[in-house]
Scaffold this active site. Structure first.
Site, mmCIF file in Angstrom:
data_model
loop_
_atom_site.group_PDB
_atom_site.id
_atom_site.type_symbol
_atom_site.label_atom_id
_atom_site.label_comp_id
_atom_site.label_asym_id
_atom_site.label_seq_id
_atom_site.Cartn_x
_atom_site.Cartn_y
_atom_site.Cartn_z
ATOM 1 N N SER A 36 44.949 47.421 37.498
ATOM 2 C CA SER A 36 46.309 47.259 36.025
ATOM 3 C C SER A 36 45.806 46.309 35.112
ATOM 4 O O SER A 36 45.376 45.166 35.762
ATOM 5 C CB SER A 36 47.551 46.854 37.026
ATOM 6 O OG SER A 36 48.346 46.720 36.516
ATOM 7 N N GLU A 37 45.992 46.516 33.645
ATOM 8 C CA GLU A 37 45.362 45.590 33.254
ATOM 9 C C GLU A 37 45.568 43.925 32.785
ATOM 10 O O GLU A 37 45.348 43.380 32.674
ATOM 11 C CB GLU A 37 45.065 46.327 31.744
ATOM 12 C CG GLU A 37 46.603 46.851 31.523
ATOM 13 C CD GLU A 37 47.850 48.197 31.715
ATOM 14 O OE1 GLU A 37 47.606 48.634 32.388
ATOM 15 O OE2 GLU A 37 48.698 48.351 30.594
ATOM 16 N N ASN A 38 47.426 44.005 33.161
ATOM 17 C CA ASN A 38 47.189 42.684 33.308
ATOM 18 C C ASN A 38 46.347 41.833 34.898
ATOM 19 O O ASN A 38 46.825 40.793 34.647
ATOM 20 C CB ASN A 38 49.250 42.254 33.575
ATOM 21 C CG ASN A 38 48.772 43.312 34.924
ATOM 22 O OD1 ASN A 38 48.822 44.795 35.341
ATOM 23 N ND2 ASN A 38 50.169 42.739 36.003
ATOM 24 N N GLY A 39 45.336 42.783 35.137
ATOM 25 C CA GLY A 39 45.004 41.692 36.543
ATOM 26 C C GLY A 39 44.340 41.777 38.098
ATOM 27 O O GLY A 39 44.468 40.545 38.268
ATOM 28 N N SER A 77 39.246 41.792 32.116
ATOM 29 C CA SER A 77 40.048 42.928 32.022
ATOM 30 C C SER A 77 40.081 43.449 31.184
ATOM 31 O O SER A 77 39.868 45.203 31.644
ATOM 32 C CB SER A 77 41.249 43.142 32.889
ATOM 33 O OG SER A 77 42.222 43.635 33.056
#
Lengths: 217, 226, 217, 226
Positions: A46-49, A88
C-alpha cells in the site's frame, strides 16, 4: 454489475503468482485479493507505507494509525512492515512491485493510459498512479469495457495521460487483451459476447489472437 | 540543552500570513491535529500548504481549506475533499485556492531531495504527461526522465507517535508517510506528539527522525476517534 | 608537537556552540571534543551512521557493532540514533551539520581545499570528505601551519581539490584565519610568533585584521 | 512460501567470474564475513566489488583483495588497506586492481537511486574536482551540480543483525551503513544473518529492509572477535 466486476476481479487474480508483490488500486482492483486461488499468496503493497497489508479491519477493531491508500482502516499480515513515502515510492518506481492493478478512463493501442483527470470536470489528482504504472513490472487495467456505451479502449487517448506506453494487459467483462508493439491483441473472449460485439465496443482495431480462448468466470 | 517542549500556540507563533508549511500525513493519518487546530485558531492567511492530500472536511489539512487560510495547495490527491474543487472554481478572489498537483512519489522525493542537499533528480514518472510541462527532459541510459526540483518550506507540522525531549521521534503504523522527509526540509520543525518520553527511552536503532531536526515539541496529540 | 595540537584543538573547540551538530575528521580534529568548555555540549555525527556519538569504548568493553568513521570502537551518548549511509549523507549534504573540522594538505586564498590525494603517492580515497566540506555550514581546517617547512596555505592549491570555495576558517599553531572574498584574514596571532614569522610561513598574502588579537592556548 | 534459508555455498552458487557484487558494511563493520569466506573458497575471479571501502587485510572485502579475485573495486576509501595500493601499482596484469573512487555520499545515493528507479541526481559534491571529469554539470537554482548516475550490481552480500525467515531485516548499531540501499539495487540479494527468527518476531515498525528484497538467508554470521 456486481457479477461483472467479480468476473473481472476473478480473471485478474489468475495473473498473480504466489509471492508476487502487488499494488491494487481503489475500487474494483481492491476486490482482486478476494479471488486468489487458495495456493497463491500475494504480498500487498500500500503506497501510504505498508508491505504486507491484510484485509480491512473489523468494525470496532480498527487501529486508527493503520489505513490503506483509500483511507480505509486495514490490518497487516504477519511479516509486514511500515515505511515512509519516499521509501514506498522507491519500491514502486524501482521495479520492486511485480504487478499493479488499476482502473482507467481510457487506454489506447500504444499502451498509453488516462485515468486521473477530466479537464474542467474531475479534479482529483494523480496520487500515486503515475509512479505505479511507470514503476510496476506489469500494469493490468481492470475496468468495464465501455463507459455508458462510450469507448474507453481507443486509438489514441483524448484525456490527459497518466503515463505513456505502460499498459501490459486489459481485463474487462468482455475479454482479456494484451498490449503489444503491433497493437491490442484479444487473447480471451467471454462467452457472453461475440467477436463483433467486442469489436464494436472497442475504439481501436482488435488483433484477434490465433489461439483465442474463452474467458472463464 | 534547550527546552523544546511548548504549547501549540507557542510552537506556531512564527507562522505568518504567506508562510509555506509542510504537513505530514496521508488522508490525515499522521497529521498533527493539535497543530492544525492552533493554526486555525491563529488565523494566518495566504498559506502555502504542502501535504500529500487535502484531508477531508473537518480533518487534517481539510480544516485549513474550510477556514479559507490556504492560498496554494501542493498535493498529489485532493479528490476526497470536495471543498477543494469548489474553492478552485470560485470567482471570489478571497476564496480562490490554487492547487498544484504533483505525483505522490515525486512529491516525497522532492522533499527528501531538499533535505538531503540534492539539486534535483531524474524520475521516469510524468514523462509524456502534462506533469512534464515546463520541465527539462534528460535522457540517461537510453531512457527519458524528468528533472524534478527540491522542495522546501518555512515550517513543517509533523505527528510523532513517540517523541523524546530532544525530539527523536518514531511513527506508528501508517502515520509515518511524509513526516520523516518533511522533518529535513523545513526551516522550523514542530512535532505534535502522542507521547513524550525521556531522552534515551527510544532504542537508538529504532529512532526514525533525529532530534536535530526538531525545533519544537507539543504534547497532547491524540489518536483520531472513529 | 603534542602541545601544538592541543593548542589548535583548544582554539577550534571555542568555535563550537552548545547544541551544535559537529563532524570531526580523523586525527587532530577528533581531539577537539576533549577541549570543549564545560557548558558546551555538542552532538557528534559520525558519517558511518551515528548521531550522538560518545567517547571511545573502554578496552574490554567494546561493542563490535559500534565503530566510528575511523574504524575505532566507540560509545554513544544518551539520545543517540543510528542510520544508514544515504541518510547520513543526506544529513551532511543537506546542511544539517553545523560544523566540520578536518585536516588539510593545502588550502588556498579562495577557500579551495586539497586533502585527499597526492597523485602518484597517496592513494587513499576521499571517503566522506568531499560531501562534508560541501554540506557542512562551517568548514574549519585544523592543521600545523606548514608541512616540514613547506607552505600549506597558498595562492592556489597545486594538489587536486577536495572541493572549491568551501573553507571558512583555518586554525594552526601560529594563528586563526578566516577565508573572505578578499582573501585570507589573520584574526588571531599566537604570542609565540611574530607577524613576519606567520607571513613567511604562509604561501599567500595574509590580510591582517584591524582588530588582530592574540591566540590563546 | 519459498524457503530462503540455505548454506553460504548454495547462496553464492550463482556468482561467476566477472560478476558485480555489492558488499555492505564500513571498514568491515556490517560486512557478512561468512559470505565473503564462501566467495574466497569458491574462487570466482575478475569480480567487480562495490563497497564503501577495502576493509583491512584479513577482514571484509580485504580478504577478496588478498585472494586476487577483484578486478575492479568501486569504493570511497581504500587507505586502511595497504594491499590496494600495491595491487593498483603492480605490473603483473593478473594481479592488477582497478580502483574507482567515489565520494561516500555519492556512492550511497547512486545505489539508492538505482533501487528507487531514479535515472540520476544532482549533487554539489565533487563540483570543480577530478570527480567531475566526464560528468554533466547542471546549474539549478543558481548553483552547479554534478549529474550522477544510478549504480546496480548482480549480487548484494548484506549483513543482517536479525532476519526473519521471509528476509525482513534489522541492523544493529553502525552495521547498517550501505546494507539497506544495496538490498534494493542488486538482482540477487543474500543476507548473512547473525540471528534468524520467525516471521512476525520483528516489530513491523522497526523492520529496515523488507523481505521482498531478499533472495537468500544464510545463518551463522558472528560478531567480529576483537
Amino acid at each position: 454489475m456486481a457479477d461483472l466486476k467479480a468476473r473481472i476481479a476473478t480473471r485478474v487474480a489468475k495473473e498473480l503468482k504466489d509471492g508476487d508483490v502487488v499494488n491494487l488500486g481503489i475500487g474494483l482492483p481492491t476486490k482482486v485479493a478476494n479471488y486468489l486461488p487458495g495456493d497463491v499468496h500475494i504480498i500487498l503493497q500500500s503506497e501510504n507505507g505498508i508491505m504486507g497489508m491484510g484485509p480491512a479491519a473489523e468494525e470496532g477493531k480498527e487501529d486508527v494509525d493503520i489505513i490503506n491508500a483509500g483511507a480505509q482502516y486495514v490490518t497487516i499480515n504477519i511479516g509486514a512492515m511500515y515505511f515512509d513515502s519516499a521509501t514506498s515510492f522507491g519500491i514502486i518506481r524501482g521495479g520492486h512491485v511485480d504487478a499493479t492493478v488499476l482502473g482507467a478512463l481510457q487506454v489506447d493501442k500504444h499502451g498509453n493510459l488516462a485515468n486521473w483527470i477530466v479537464p474542467g470536470k474531475m479534479v482529483s489528482g494523480m496520487g500515486g498512479a503515475m509512479d505505479l504504472v511507470v514503476g510496476a513490472k506489469k500494469v493490468i487495467i481492470s475496468m468495464l469495457h465501455t463507459q455508458k456505451g462510450a469507448h474507453k479502449i481507443l486509438d489514441e487517448c483524448t484525456l490527459p495521460y497518466t503515463a505513456i506506453k505502460v499498459v501490459d494487459m486489459i481485463v474487462t467483462e468482455m475479454g482479456v487483451m494484451e498490449v503489444t508493439d503491433e497493437g491490442i491483441v484479444l487473447k480471451e473472449l467471454h462467452p457472453d459476447f461475440t467477436l463483433d460485439e467486442i469489436k464494436e465496443a472497442t475504439g481501436c482495431r482488435l488483433i484477434i489472437s490465433p489461439d483465442l480462448k474463452p474467458m472463464e468466470d | 540543552m534547550k527546552n523544546k517542549i511548548m504549547t501549540a500556540e507557542e510552537a506556531i507563533a512564527g507562522i505568518k500570513d504567506g508562510s509555506s508549511i509542510m504537513v505530514g500525513g496521508f488522508m490525515a493519518c499522521g497529521t498533527p491535529e493539535i497543530l492544525i487546530d492552533a493554526l486555525v485558531e491563529k488565523g494566518a492567511k495566504d498559506l502555502t500548504i504542502i501535504c500529500n492530500d487535502a484531508g477531508v472536511p473537518g480533518r487534517g489539512v481539510g480544516k485549513l481549506i474550510t477556514s479559507g487560510q490556504v492560498k496554494t495547495l501542493i498535493a498529489s490527491h485532493v479528490g476526497l475533499n470536495p471543498e477543494v474543487a469548489q474553492r478552485m472554481n470560485t470567482e471570489d478572489p478571497r476564496e480562490k485556492l490554487e492547487c498544484i498537483l504533483v505525483p505522490q512519489g515525486t512529491l516525497a522525493e522532492r522533499i527528501r531531495a531538499y533535505g538531503a542537499g540534492l539539486g534535483g533528480f531524474l524520475t521516469p514518472t510524468g514523462v509524456g504527461t502534462i506533469v512534464a510541462e515546463g520541465k527539462q527532459v534528460i535522457n540517461a541510459g537510453g531512457k527519458d526522465y524528468l528533472l524534478e526540483e527540491p522542495l522546501k518550506a518555512d515550517f513543517a507540522l509533523l505527528r510523532g507517535s513517540v517523541t523524546d525531549k530532544f525530539g527523536n521521534t518514531t511513527y506508528n503504523g501508517t502515520t509515518r508517510t511524509f513526516n520523516p522527509m518533511m522533518a529535513t526540509a523545513a526551516d522550523y520543525v514542530i512535532v505534535g506528539a502522542c507521547e513524550i518520553v525521556e531522552i534515551g527511552d527510544i532504542d537508538p536503532n529504532n529512532v526514525v527522525t533525529s532530534g536535530i531536526f526538531v525545533d519544537a515539541i507539543v504534547g497532547g496529540e491524540k489518536p483520531w476517534q472513529i
